[in-house]
Design a protein around this motif. Structure first.
Motif, mmCIF file in Angstrom:
data_model
loop_
_atom_site.group_PDB
_atom_site.id
_atom_site.type_symbol
_atom_site.label_atom_id
_atom_site.label_comp_id
_atom_site.label_asym_id
_atom_site.label_seq_id
_atom_site.Cartn_x
_atom_site.Cartn_y
_atom_site.Cartn_z
ATOM 1 N N ASN A 159 0.601 -1.229 -0.131
ATOM 2 C CA ASN A 159 0.039 -0.001 -0.078
ATOM 3 C C ASN A 159 1.149 0.938 0.424
ATOM 4 O O ASN A 159 1.136 1.791 -0.788
ATOM 5 C CB ASN A 159 -0.573 0.028 1.236
ATOM 6 C CG ASN A 159 -2.640 -0.747 0.647
ATOM 7 O OD1 ASN A 159 -2.732 -0.847 0.152
ATOM 8 N ND2 ASN A 159 -3.055 -1.456 1.912
ATOM 9 N N ALA A 160 2.144 1.459 0.619
ATOM 10 C CA ALA A 160 2.455 2.044 0.910
ATOM 11 C C ALA A 160 3.828 2.277 -0.226
ATOM 12 O O ALA A 160 4.114 3.469 -0.552
ATOM 13 C CB ALA A 160 3.761 2.456 1.776
ATOM 14 N N ILE A 161 3.989 1.475 -1.056
ATOM 15 C CA ILE A 161 4.872 1.602 -2.226
ATOM 16 C C ILE A 161 3.540 2.478 -3.010
ATOM 17 O O ILE A 161 4.400 2.601 -4.419
ATOM 18 C CB ILE A 161 5.136 0.095 -2.739
ATOM 19 C CG1 ILE A 161 6.275 -0.294 -1.158
ATOM 20 C CG2 ILE A 161 6.306 0.032 -4.214
ATOM 21 C CD1 ILE A 161 6.835 -1.979 -1.581
ATOM 22 N N SER A 162 2.704 1.273 -3.008
ATOM 23 C CA SER A 162 1.799 2.356 -4.563
ATOM 24 C C SER A 162 1.701 3.380 -4.667
ATOM 25 O O SER A 162 1.262 3.930 -5.644
ATOM 26 C CB SER A 162 0.525 1.301 -4.129
ATOM 27 O OG SER A 162 -0.328 2.108 -3.345
ATOM 28 N N LEU A 163 1.237 4.041 -3.755
ATOM 29 C CA LEU A 163 1.505 5.981 -3.237
ATOM 30 C C LEU A 163 2.589 6.154 -4.087
ATOM 31 O O LEU A 163 2.838 7.281 -4.841
ATOM 32 C CB LEU A 163 1.681 6.098 -1.763
ATOM 33 C CG LEU A 163 0.269 5.858 -0.630
ATOM 34 C CD1 LEU A 163 0.322 6.405 0.844
ATOM 35 C CD2 LEU A 163 -0.553 6.307 -1.837
ATOM 36 N N ALA A 164 4.135 5.406 -3.440
ATOM 37 C CA ALA A 164 5.344 5.870 -4.189
ATOM 38 C C ALA A 164 4.973 5.918 -6.201
ATOM 39 O O ALA A 164 5.633 6.924 -6.097
ATOM 40 C CB ALA A 164 6.808 5.148 -3.463
ATOM 41 N N VAL A 165 4.822 4.202 -6.235
ATOM 42 C CA VAL A 165 4.845 4.066 -7.230
ATOM 43 C C VAL A 165 3.685 5.798 -8.218
ATOM 44 O O VAL A 165 4.324 6.079 -9.317
ATOM 45 C CB VAL A 165 4.157 2.991 -7.820
ATOM 46 C CG1 VAL A 165 3.814 2.539 -9.760
ATOM 47 C CG2 VAL A 165 4.809 2.007 -7.370
ATOM 48 N N LEU A 170 2.599 9.672 -11.455
ATOM 49 C CA LEU A 170 1.567 10.951 -11.539
ATOM 50 C C LEU A 170 2.273 12.478 -11.937
ATOM 51 O O LEU A 170 2.222 12.866 -11.221
ATOM 52 C CB LEU A 170 0.834 11.062 -10.892
ATOM 53 C CG LEU A 170 -1.063 11.584 -11.035
ATOM 54 C CD1 LEU A 170 -1.075 11.507 -12.395
ATOM 55 C CD2 LEU A 170 -1.671 11.955 -10.156
ATOM 56 N N VAL A 171 3.564 12.721 -12.694
ATOM 57 C CA VAL A 171 3.988 13.602 -12.686
ATOM 58 C C VAL A 171 3.433 13.943 -13.934
ATOM 59 O O VAL A 171 3.703 13.304 -15.596
ATOM 60 C CB VAL A 171 5.325 13.440 -12.991
ATOM 61 C CG1 VAL A 171 5.545 13.393 -11.089
ATOM 62 C CG2 VAL A 171 6.595 12.300 -12.966
#
Length: 383
Positions: A159-165, A170-171
């Motif tokens: 879950n935490a890694i998905s936020l980083a991905v 999304l830039v």
């Protein structure tokens, strides 16, 4: 004495009414306890709980409120089914939140890049979302099978890694356009018009057509559990891995498959909002659906039918909560308290009902043994 023909059994014989009553008692008790707790909180703050509940009920039964509830319940149902599928395998897929975010991002990007006919475009986006969610969830399945890592720990970390991905992709210049729009939020390009899902115009507003997909998912879930060999293996492995392995079930394969399917279902969670409301994925995309789905699945006892009622209940509370500060001096947060206490109370209620059911079962077995002993003694006397 011959046993009765199963085809001629009465309705009462086919359905264990006491078992059904016990199954309904736990969620009803949880909701009742939550209402009592929230009523006490409102009373201590000097507010009338009956008036607050009347505001919620009045808006919830209005036509516009009903449409909003159904739209919200559609998303909640998909989230709960994704979590429940893993729970039925005794796998705690806590990573539903990250899985649907990854899936929604990739589906939004593909939908913005392609403009195919709708009968091709929409299934393609659904498949893209399910593949993205399934692949992301499979990471936890592989770690559990080949490294013995608990799926609870791995899915929380994912879950935490998905936020980083998502933040990395999304830039501007990657998944988001280089030239930002008038909005301050970073988001993908809008999906093409052919990606828009159909809707139904009603007197209360626009009803999302994705409710049809939710119904299909629920029916498919029920049929899979009750009518297929995979469903039998799923339930058997969830109850006892050693017993399932002894009967020839490939437990490792079941774990991998179940995590992948749970993630694929999670990939559908963001599709109603993407295809019928926001039409893009950005920093303002709806969050927290995965964790809400876990709570709804627990309240619905991981049953496709039970999840329907719990999804409607949570959607009802969410939609009507907005009216509390508008129709009276009531804090909107009281609904969040109610939802939280329902989750806590449902654990307590299930344990109380389980103990009562176990006691009743022991009493039935004792009564049957006593009856058999009395019949045997009477037979010896007459002989």
């Amino acid at each position: 004495m011959t046993s009765p023909n199963p085809a001629k059994r009465t309705l009462a014989q086919r359905f264990d009414t006491e078992r059904i009553a016990l199954g309904l008692a736990a969620p009803l008790l949880a909701v009742l306890l939550s209402v009592v707790i929230c009523s006490i909180l409102l009373l201590t703050s000097g507010r009338d709980p009956f008036k607050a509940f009347n505001v919620m009920f009045t808006y919830g039964t209005a036509s516009d409120g009903q449409v909003l509830i159904l739209n919200r319940a559609t998303t909640y149902y998909l989230a709960a089914v994704a979590a429940a599928f893993g729970f039925r395998m005794n796998l705690f897929n806590i990573g539903v939140e990250g899985q649907y975010r990854i899936a929604a991002l990739f589906a939004a990007y593909v939908g913005a890049q392609l403009n195919l006919p709708s009968f091709i475009q929409i299934p393609l986006l659904l498949i893209t979302a399910m593949l993205a969610g399934g692949i992301w969830a499979s990471i936890a399945g592989v770690l559990k099978v080949y490294r013995g890592v608990s799926e609870v720990i791995s899915t929380i970390m994912l879950n935490a890694i998905s936020l980083a991905v998502v933040g990395l992709l999304l830039v501007p210049g990657i998944f988001a356009p280089k030239v930002s729009s008038t909005s301050n939020s970073v988001q993908t390009d809008p999906i093409s018009a052919s990606s828009h899902f159909f809707s139904i115009n009603t007197a209360g507003g626009v009803l999302w057509g994705f409710i049809v997909v939710a119904v299909i998912v629920g029916v498919g879930f029920q049929l899979t559990l009750s009518r297929t060999r995979f469903g039998f293996d799923l339930r058997a492995t969830g109850r006892s891995e050693s017993a399932a392995a002894a009967s020839g079930v490939n437990v490792k394969k079941m774990v991998l498959t179940s995590m992948a399917v749970s993630g694929a279902l999670a990939g559908l969670i963001g599709m109603p909002d993407l295809l019928q409301n926001s039409y893009n994925y950005g920093t303002s995309f709806q969050q927290g659906l995965g964790f809400t789905g876990i709570a709804i699945a627990l309240l619905g006892r991981n049953s496709p039918i039970g999840i329907v009622f719990s999804a409607l209940l949570f959607a009802f509370m969410d939609v009507t909560a907005v009216q509390l500060p508008l129709q009276g001096d009531f804090p909107q947060e009281i609904v969040q308290v109610m939802q939280g206490t329902i989750v806590i109370c449902v654990v307590v209620a299930y344990e109380l009902v389980r103990r009562y059911g176990l006691k009743r079962q022991q009493q039935k077995v004792g009564a049957e043994l006593a009856a058999q002993a009395a019949a045997a003694a009477k037979k010896e006397v007459t002989a």
